[in-house]
Design a protein around this motif. Sequence first.
Motif, PDB file in Angstrom:
ATOM      1  N   GLY A 116      57.614 131.695  41.782  1.00 41.11           N
ATOM      2  CA  GLY A 116      56.990 132.501  40.736  1.00 41.11           C
ATOM      3  C   GLY A 116      56.342 131.648  39.666  1.00 41.11           C
ATOM      4  N   GLY A 117      55.509 132.294  38.868  1.00 41.81           N
ATOM      5  CA  GLY A 117      54.836 131.606  37.781  1.00 41.81           C
ATOM      6  C   GLY A 117      55.820 130.994  36.800  1.00 41.81           C
TER       7      GLY A 117
ATOM      8  N   ARG B 101      45.222 134.396  34.379  1.00 47.11           N
ATOM      9  CA  ARG B 101      45.661 133.827  35.659  1.00 47.11           C
ATOM     10  C   ARG B 101      45.289 132.346  35.644  1.00 47.11           C
TER      11      ARG B 101
ATOM     12  N   ASN C 179      56.438 125.030  39.522  1.00 45.34           N
ATOM     13  CA  ASN C 179      55.165 125.734  39.438  1.00 45.34           C
ATOM     14  C   ASN C 179      54.851 125.974  37.965  1.00 45.34           C
TER      15      ASN C 179
ATOM     16  N   ARG D  20      52.558 129.684  46.730  1.00 43.41           N
ATOM     17  CA  ARG D  20      53.304 129.337  47.933  1.00 43.41           C
ATOM     18  C   ARG D  20      53.143 127.838  48.151  1.00 43.41           C
TER      19      ARG D  20
ATOM     20  N   ILE E 155      50.841 132.229  37.642  1.00 41.21           N
ATOM     21  CA  ILE E 155      50.927 133.134  38.789  1.00 41.21           C
ATOM     22  C   ILE E 155      51.794 132.491  39.875  1.00 41.21           C
ATOM     23  N   PRO E 156      52.331 133.302  40.794  1.00 40.83           N
ATOM     24  CA  PRO E 156      53.122 132.725  41.896  1.00 40.83           C
ATOM     25  C   PRO E 156      52.254 131.847  42.791  1.00 40.83           C
TER      26      PRO E 156
ATOM     27  N   SER F 146      58.063 128.768  37.176  1.00 40.47           N
ATOM     28  CA  SER F 146      59.414 128.702  37.744  1.00 40.47           C
ATOM     29  C   SER F 146      59.520 127.491  38.672  1.00 40.47           C
TER      30      SER F 146
ATOM     31  N   ASP G 124      61.886 125.834  42.324  1.00 41.36           N
ATOM     32  CA  ASP G 124      62.820 126.034  43.441  1.00 41.36           C
ATOM     33  C   ASP G 124      63.033 124.665  44.082  1.00 41.36           C
TER      34      ASP G 124
ATOM     35  N   ASP H 149      48.643 132.679  44.336  1.00 33.74           N
ATOM     36  CA  ASP H 149      48.649 134.094  44.698  1.00 33.74           C
ATOM     37  C   ASP H 149      47.217 134.610  44.746  1.00 33.74           C
TER      38      ASP H 149
END
Length: 161
Positions: free
Chosen positions: A90-91, A28, A56, A63, A60-61, A93, A95, A134
């Motif tokens: 997400g890890g 992690r 990211n 927010r 790990i994801p 990734s 947006d 997360d």
Amino acid sequence: MKPARPIAWLVLALCAALLASCASGPVRRVSEPAARIQQLTVQADGRWDVELRLQNFSSIPMRFDAVELQLTIAGQDAGTLAASPDLLIGGESADVAAIRLVPSAGARLAIADALAAGRSVEYTLDGAITATPDEGKQRRFQTDPRRSALSPAPGLPGVLR
């Protein structure tokens, strides 16, 4: 019954060690996120719609709770990209968060000049991204000034990518 060979015991011990190392689960890792402009669209009233790509790099994801990034276009202070996107990414990734900005007059002229000449324009983002890993505590990540460039998008008037 024959006594066990030392090599057989060695292989059995190595297999047990390998199995034990797998029991800990995935690593992690929380890494500093990054932001860049994916697209900037000049509106008829002079405001800009900025699509900010949030990356990211953690395993790990996370927010993404808030961004406060000072935008400089062609050396001109354009304003602050400030938003509370509330995006769960997400890890490893990315947006996009949509942010509307009323730019300074100097930055507005720099973008208008780049669009009219059909050439790219440099920009810099500098500030902070607030994110919550997360199952972790919220953290504020200071970004290093990141330089990049935007170019006019062919066939899309008023759009730079």
